[in-house]
Design a protein around this motif. Sequence first.
Motif, PDB file in Angstrom:
ATOM      1  N   THR A   1      31.583  50.593  12.886  1.00 29.64           N
ATOM      2  CA  THR A   1      32.785  50.135  13.556  1.00 29.64           C
ATOM      3  C   THR A   1      33.902  49.874  12.574  1.00 29.64           C
ATOM      4  N   ALA A   2      35.127  49.865  13.084  1.00 29.88           N
ATOM      5  CA  ALA A   2      36.275  49.507  12.266  1.00 29.88           C
ATOM      6  C   ALA A   2      36.387  47.991  12.204  1.00 29.88           C
TER       7      ALA A   2
ATOM      8  N   ILE B   1      30.460  49.319   8.582  1.00 30.87           N
ATOM      9  CA  ILE B   1      31.817  49.841   8.731  1.00 30.87           C
ATOM     10  C   ILE B   1      31.904  51.209   8.063  1.00 30.87           C
ATOM     11  N   ASN B   2      32.522  52.154   8.709  1.00 29.06           N
ATOM     12  CA  ASN B   2      32.823  53.442   8.098  1.00 29.06           C
ATOM     13  C   ASN B   2      34.002  53.243   7.151  1.00 29.06           C
ATOM     14  N   PRO B   3      33.821  53.412   5.834  1.00 31.35           N
ATOM     15  CA  PRO B   3      34.926  53.170   4.903  1.00 31.35           C
ATOM     16  C   PRO B   3      36.196  53.940   5.251  1.00 31.35           C
ATOM     17  N   ARG B   4      36.050  55.131   5.799  1.00 31.35           N
ATOM     18  CA  ARG B   4      37.234  55.928   6.122  1.00 31.35           C
ATOM     19  C   ARG B   4      38.019  55.331   7.298  1.00 31.35           C
ATOM     20  N   SER B   5      37.376  54.464   8.071  1.00 34.48           N
ATOM     21  CA  SER B   5      38.060  53.859   9.214  1.00 34.48           C
ATOM     22  C   SER B   5      39.009  52.743   8.790  1.00 34.48           C
ATOM     23  N   LEU B   6      38.958  52.334   7.523  1.00 36.96           N
ATOM     24  CA  LEU B   6      39.795  51.232   7.049  1.00 36.96           C
ATOM     25  C   LEU B   6      41.185  51.672   6.604  1.00 36.96           C
TER      26      LEU B   6
ATOM     27  N   GLY C   1      44.843  52.292   6.043  1.00 39.70           N
ATOM     28  CA  GLY C   1      46.038  51.662   6.587  1.00 39.70           C
ATOM     29  C   GLY C   1      45.866  50.214   6.979  1.00 39.70           C
ATOM     30  N   GLN C   2      44.664  49.650   6.818  1.00 45.09           N
ATOM     31  CA  GLN C   2      44.430  48.273   7.236  1.00 45.09           C
ATOM     32  C   GLN C   2      44.609  47.300   6.072  1.00 45.09           C
ATOM     33  N   GLU C   3      44.919  46.054   6.427  1.00 43.01           N
ATOM     34  CA  GLU C   3      45.182  45.030   5.420  1.00 43.01           C
ATOM     35  C   GLU C   3      43.866  44.460   4.896  1.00 43.01           C
ATOM     36  N   VAL C   4      43.215  45.254   4.092  1.00 42.46           N
ATOM     37  CA  VAL C   4      41.960  44.877   3.453  1.00 42.46           C
ATOM     38  C   VAL C   4      42.250  44.574   1.984  1.00 42.46           C
ATOM     39  N   GLY C   5      41.835  43.403   1.517  1.00 40.99           N
ATOM     40  CA  GLY C   5      42.059  43.023   0.127  1.00 40.99           C
ATOM     41  C   GLY C   5      40.920  43.468  -0.766  1.00 40.99           C
TER      42      GLY C   5
ATOM     43  N   ILE D   1      39.681  51.547  -5.627  1.00 42.25           N
ATOM     44  CA  ILE D   1      39.067  51.294  -4.322  1.00 42.25           C
ATOM     45  C   ILE D   1      40.127  51.328  -3.231  1.00 42.25           C
ATOM     46  N   SER D   2      41.214  50.583  -3.450  1.00 40.81           N
ATOM     47  CA  SER D   2      42.285  50.555  -2.452  1.00 40.81           C
ATOM     48  C   SER D   2      42.887  51.936  -2.246  1.00 40.81           C
ATOM     49  N   HIS D   3      43.080  52.676  -3.334  1.00 41.55           N
ATOM     50  CA  HIS D   3      43.673  54.006  -3.232  1.00 41.55           C
ATOM     51  C   HIS D   3      42.762  54.962  -2.471  1.00 41.55           C
ATOM     52  N   CYS D   4      41.483  54.954  -2.825  1.00 45.64           N
ATOM     53  CA  CYS D   4      40.545  55.887  -2.206  1.00 45.64           C
ATOM     54  C   CYS D   4      40.375  55.602  -0.719  1.00 45.64           C
ATOM     55  N   MET D   5      40.273  54.324  -0.359  1.00 46.85           N
ATOM     56  CA  MET D   5      40.069  53.959   1.046  1.00 46.85           C
ATOM     57  C   MET D   5      41.380  53.768   1.803  1.00 46.85           C
ATOM     58  N   GLN D   6      42.513  53.903   1.084  1.00 45.22           N
ATOM     59  CA  GLN D   6      43.847  53.769   1.675  1.00 45.22           C
ATOM     60  C   GLN D   6      44.046  52.381   2.282  1.00 45.22           C
ATOM     61  N   LEU D   7      43.674  51.369   1.509  1.00 39.60           N
ATOM     62  CA  LEU D   7      43.788  49.985   1.953  1.00 39.60           C
ATOM     63  C   LEU D   7      45.159  49.433   1.564  1.00 39.60           C
ATOM     64  N   THR D   8      45.732  48.586   2.396  1.00 40.68           N
ATOM     65  CA  THR D   8      47.096  48.107   2.151  1.00 40.68           C
ATOM     66  C   THR D   8      47.171  46.615   1.850  1.00 40.68           C
TER      67      THR D   8
END
Length: 448
Positions: free
Chosen positions: A2-3, A122-127, A129-133, A170-177
């Motif tokens: 899940t996301a 959680i599917n890492p690719r589903s994260l 654009g999300q505000e994950v630190g 990590i943030s770059h690969c998973m596109q975390l913001t």
Amino acid sequence: MTAVAPIGEAAALADDPIVVVGMSVEAPGGIDTPAAYWSALTEGRDLIGPFPRDRGWDVDELLGLSARHGWGQVADAGGFLDKATEFDPLFFGISPREAVAMDPQQRVMLRTAWRAVENAGINPRSLAGQEVGVYVGGSAMEYGPRAAEVNEYSGYRAAGSALGAMAGRISHCMQLTGPCMTVDTACASSLTALDLAVKALRDDDAQLALVGGVCVMGSPAAFYEFSKNNALAAGGQCRPYSSEADGTLWGEGAGLIVLERRSRALAADRRIYGEILATGVNHNGGGAGIALPSAAAQQRLIERVVQRAGIAPEHVDLIEGHGTGTAVGDPLELEALSGVYGAARRNAPAAVGSVKSNLGHAQAASGMLGLIKVLLCGLHGQIAPTRHAQQPSDSVDWTDVGLRLPAAVEDWPDRDGVRHAAVSSFGIAGTNAHAIIAMPTETSDNNA
């Protein structure tokens, strides 16, 4: 999978604790799952091995340092990762040439983060654009050629050697913001990262936080430094809190946990490994040399964290200490732990140990490896032993300190459905870090 669950307006920040919903680990001995880590801990396995011969290190010079005046003996031993040179760059969208130029700590942390997110369901690719630190504890380890020279990796060295890239990859690969930072407080780094992540989640700066620590030695510099200081274990074993302790022994490893608020974890039906009751960081504040620990500063910090946690110190049954196996550090740490936890447990001593007895001192990753050990102890309802515990240090009176060293696997009874533990770290630059964890038995799941 899940996301991340959406932010719930009804969740009251003060009454919605931070919980651990995922974890991953890499340790010496080929360990790359929490289950394998737990097996090694409960078996009391020795994960120390000889120096790697595939990193270009001058092993003959290392082993001969004691022949120099004033230098101590270096044993052909350490806790080294078996898969430090392995990496699948294309999986993470990285070219093979760039991957070679990357500090191996970036590579190990990237795959450890991926596994931790999957462990959380959680599917890492589903994260994306999300505000994950992302908060990573790490230190520079002298990997690769100097950037100030012409070589085939020029152009990749800026990011490849940057401390910030341990988290940034990590943030770059998973596109975390969300917030993203690498924290360096030496051997207290990963617990310092935990403290920052918990604050960010409480301030609602992130929905989810990935918190970890990593150490992969790109050079044997730490062995040279501690040989000159005569602080290495000549016998090739790290013996925390033992009368046979003769110095520390360097190791490697990586660990990462996934944090979020309990309401979101429950809404997403995630497994909860434990709750972060309180964290804290302070500094020795001067006095003796910068590399020397301070029992008074550690005790002040522990007292503050216990107060923040809102529990009685005697409820803490397990303490994962720093435990470097040095003649100076261990007695001072035991003094601080006894002054808070032991003082309330003279008749029923709290268990104290250190995973460094299995795999050596993994430096910036050591606190996180200890925290994951604690979470696994809570998950299984058992206390893992500390190696070399049969002969406790004679620097303290164990009949009076309210502490004990578990030498074998023990059952860990809960208190009204909860088990409490603490984790300590302190760094060579004077930083101390401490955390208290609660592990409710109803959330236990032995399939980690």
